[in-house]
Design a protein around this motif. Structure first.
Motif, short mmCIF file in Angstrom:
data_model
loop_
_atom_site.label_atom_id
_atom_site.label_comp_id
_atom_site.label_asym_id
_atom_site.label_seq_id
_atom_site.Cartn_x
_atom_site.Cartn_y
_atom_site.Cartn_z
N GLN A 59 0.83 -1.20 0.00
CA GLN A 59 0.00 0.00 0.00
C GLN A 59 0.87 1.25 0.00
OE1 GLN A 59 -2.63 -0.48 3.39
NE2 GLN A 59 -4.18 -1.44 2.12
N ALA A 60 0.40 2.27 -0.72
CA ALA A 60 1.13 3.52 -0.82
C ALA A 60 1.05 4.29 0.50
CB ALA A 60 0.58 4.36 -1.96
N ALA A 61 2.06 5.12 0.73
CA ALA A 61 2.13 5.88 1.97
C ALA A 61 1.11 7.01 1.99
CB ALA A 61 3.53 6.45 2.16
N ILE A 62 0.70 7.40 3.19
CA ILE A 62 -0.21 8.52 3.38
C ILE A 62 0.61 9.81 3.46
CG2 ILE A 62 -1.94 9.55 4.91
CD1 ILE A 62 -2.89 7.06 3.49
N LEU A 63 0.12 10.86 2.80
CA LEU A 63 0.82 12.13 2.77
C LEU A 63 0.26 13.07 3.83
CD1 LEU A 63 0.94 12.72 -1.10
CD2 LEU A 63 2.77 11.86 0.37
N SER A 64 1.16 13.70 4.58
CA SER A 64 0.76 14.73 5.54
C SER A 64 0.70 16.08 4.83
CB SER A 64 1.75 14.77 6.70
OG SER A 64 3.03 15.19 6.24
N HIS B 86 -16.18 3.86 -5.11
CA HIS B 86 -15.94 2.44 -4.84
C HIS B 86 -17.26 1.68 -4.81
CE1 HIS B 86 -11.83 3.58 -3.43
NE2 HIS B 86 -11.56 2.35 -3.84
N LYS B 87 -17.30 0.54 -5.47
CA LYS B 87 -18.46 -0.34 -5.42
C LYS B 87 -18.33 -1.37 -4.30
CE LYS B 87 -20.20 1.64 -9.04
NZ LYS B 87 -21.35 2.57 -8.90
N ASP B 88 -17.10 -1.72 -3.99
CA ASP B 88 -16.83 -2.74 -2.98
C ASP B 88 -16.36 -2.05 -1.70
OD1 ASP B 88 -16.33 -4.99 -1.56
OD2 ASP B 88 -14.63 -5.67 -2.76
N LEU B 89 -17.09 -2.27 -0.62
CA LEU B 89 -16.74 -1.64 0.66
C LEU B 89 -15.42 -2.17 1.21
CD1 LEU B 89 -17.79 0.42 2.69
CD2 LEU B 89 -18.94 -1.44 3.89
N LYS B 90 -15.12 -3.43 0.92
CA LYS B 90 -13.86 -4.01 1.41
C LYS B 90 -12.67 -3.31 0.76
CE LYS B 90 -15.74 -8.64 2.26
NZ LYS B 90 -15.64 -10.09 1.91
N SER B 91 -12.77 -3.00 -0.52
CA SER B 91 -11.68 -2.30 -1.20
C SER B 91 -11.51 -0.90 -0.63
CB SER B 91 -11.96 -2.22 -2.70
OG SER B 91 -12.08 -3.51 -3.26
N LEU B 92 -12.63 -0.25 -0.31
CA LEU B 92 -12.55 1.09 0.25
C LEU B 92 -11.85 1.08 1.61
CD1 LEU B 92 -13.27 4.09 0.34
CD2 LEU B 92 -15.52 3.45 1.23
N CYS B 93 -12.15 0.11 2.43
CA CYS B 93 -11.55 0.04 3.77
C CYS B 93 -10.04 -0.15 3.71
CB CYS B 93 -12.19 -1.09 4.58
SG CYS B 93 -13.93 -0.77 5.02
N LEU B 94 -9.55 -0.75 2.64
CA LEU B 94 -8.10 -0.93 2.50
C LEU B 94 -7.38 0.40 2.31
CD1 LEU B 94 -7.97 -4.08 0.18
CD2 LEU B 94 -7.52 -3.98 2.63
N TYR B 95 -8.11 1.41 1.86
CA TYR B 95 -7.51 2.72 1.64
C TYR B 95 -7.30 3.49 2.95
CZ TYR B 95 -8.00 2.63 -3.44
OH TYR B 95 -7.87 2.32 -4.78
N ILE B 96 -8.05 3.14 3.97
CA ILE B 96 -8.01 3.90 5.22
C ILE B 96 -6.81 3.44 6.04
CG2 ILE B 96 -9.25 4.45 7.33
CD1 ILE B 96 -11.84 3.94 5.80
N GLU B 97 -5.96 4.38 6.42
CA GLU B 97 -4.78 4.09 7.22
C GLU B 97 -5.19 3.85 8.67
OE1 GLU B 97 -0.36 4.03 7.49
OE2 GLU B 97 -1.93 3.65 6.00
N HIS B 98 -4.68 2.78 9.24
CA HIS B 98 -5.01 2.45 10.63
C HIS B 98 -4.28 3.40 11.57
CE1 HIS B 98 -5.82 0.20 14.27
NE2 HIS B 98 -4.52 0.06 14.48
N ASP B 99 -5.04 4.01 12.48
CA ASP B 99 -4.47 4.95 13.46
C ASP B 99 -4.59 4.32 14.84
OD1 ASP B 99 -3.59 7.02 14.97
OD2 ASP B 99 -5.12 8.46 14.36
N PRO B 100 -3.47 3.93 15.48
CA PRO B 100 -3.54 3.32 16.81
C PRO B 100 -4.19 4.23 17.85
CG PRO B 100 -1.38 3.00 15.81
CD PRO B 100 -2.11 3.97 14.95
N ASP B 101 -3.93 5.54 17.77
CA ASP B 101 -4.52 6.46 18.74
C ASP B 101 -6.04 6.50 18.60
OD1 ASP B 101 -1.99 7.08 19.67
OD2 ASP B 101 -1.75 8.77 18.30
N ARG B 102 -6.52 6.45 17.38
CA ARG B 102 -7.97 6.44 17.16
C ARG B 102 -8.59 5.17 17.72
NH1 ARG B 102 -11.07 9.43 13.49
NH2 ARG B 102 -13.11 8.50 12.98
N ALA B 103 -7.89 4.05 17.58
CA ALA B 103 -8.40 2.80 18.14
C ALA B 103 -8.45 2.85 19.67
CB ALA B 103 -7.52 1.63 17.69
N LYS B 104 -7.42 3.45 20.28
CA LYS B 104 -7.41 3.59 21.75
C LYS B 104 -8.54 4.48 22.22
CE LYS B 104 -2.42 2.90 22.18
NZ LYS B 104 -1.13 3.54 22.57
#
Length: 282
Positions: free
Chosen positions: A94-99, A258-276
């Motif tokens: 997966q490509a990196a997220i840009l700040s 996006h037609k497939d929700l699973k493909s869309l979720c792959l685009y979202i970067e996981h944020d540990p702080d958001r999970a906490k």
């Protein structure tokens, strides 16, 4: 010995007693053999010429010189450095997220006005770069030369879904992008022309390889090489920023197409702080 200096001499040979058909056949073979040999030689020469021409054109297309072939030692000519590859380092493909800082540094490293306009559209629409290459002036500007409220990416230019269907996508024009598009220098009166024309033929759109090289060069100048940034980073960053700013998945799905929700979720970067923070809400 028979000589063929004139036609009458050949006729006299053929009229001699005991001259058989097999002798005539041998005579013809001996006469035609040099012609066939010369013809084969010419065909071989043409084949060699064609091969040399193909090799030369291939080297010229790659921007190389025939002197750069490894078979020829030319120490006075330095070897052309290989193009740097932008790896998706430890990112599972997966490509990196840009700040915001990354965006600013890359945009500053872009040299031409159309480079900046292309990068701005990629940032604020989250569209794939291949579809941005195919944009026409009328997809972005109205008849007055002002940016549309929505930028249209036509179905024929977009990637097909898993079922092979393509759909047109419209993205609301961000106010910051509208301001940037107003200063972009392009002939807005020709709505049927490419928004980003090729340098060799203004009636043809720019090729993906050109903008890919543009981004690679800017990343190198900005000192961001090795980070896993690619042309897909702007699309992943678009989806992730929408999600982080509170947009629901359904809205994001309509914006990205996006037609497939699973493909869309792959685009979202996981944020540990958001999970906490989500766990803390229990």
């Amino acid at each position: 010995m028979i000589r063929f200096g004139s036609t009458p001499s050949l006729i006299r040979v053929l009229e001699q007693p005991g001259f058989h058909a097999i002798s005539l056949q041998s005579l013809i073979v001996r006469a035609v053999r040099p012609i066939l040999s010369f013809s084969l030689l010419c065909r071989s020469a043409r084949a060699v010429k064609n091969w040399v021409s193909l090799i030369y054109k291939g080297l010229k297309h790659q921007g190389r010189s025939p002197l750069s072939l490894p078979l020829m030692d030319n120490p006075s000519r330095p070897a052309k450095p290989a193009m740097k590859i932008m790896p998706k380092v430890d990112r599972h493909g997966q490509a990196a997220i840009l700040s915001e800082t990354d965006y600013a540094r890359i945009r500053k490293a872009l040299t031409l006005g159309w480079h900046k306009a292309f990068f701005d559209i990629a940032r604020y629409t989250g569209e794939r770069w291949g579809a941005i290459c195919q944009l026409k002036v009328a997809d972005v500007y109205d008849w007055r030369g002002q940016p549309h409220e929505n930028i249209t990416f036509r179905a024929a230019t977009r990637k097909a879904d898993p079922n092979g269907r393509r759909s047109t996508r419209q993205v609301p024009t961000h106010p910051a992008l509208a301001d940037l598009l107003r200063v972009y220098d392009i002939d807005r009166a020709r709505g049927d022309r490419p928004l980003f024309p090729a340098a060799q033929n203004p009636r043809r759109p720019v090729q993906f390889s050109t903008v890919d090289k543009m981004l690679r060069t800017a990343i190198d100048r900005a000192g961001l090489d090795g980070r896993g940034i690619s042309t897909h980073s702007t699309r992943r960053s678009f989806v992730t920023r929408l999600y982080e700013n509170g947009a629901d998945i359904s809205t994001i799905q309509r914006l990205t197409g996006h037609k497939d929700l699973k493909s869309l979720c792959l685009y979202i970067e996981h944020d540990p702080d958001r999970a906490k923070a989500a766990i803390a809400m229990l």
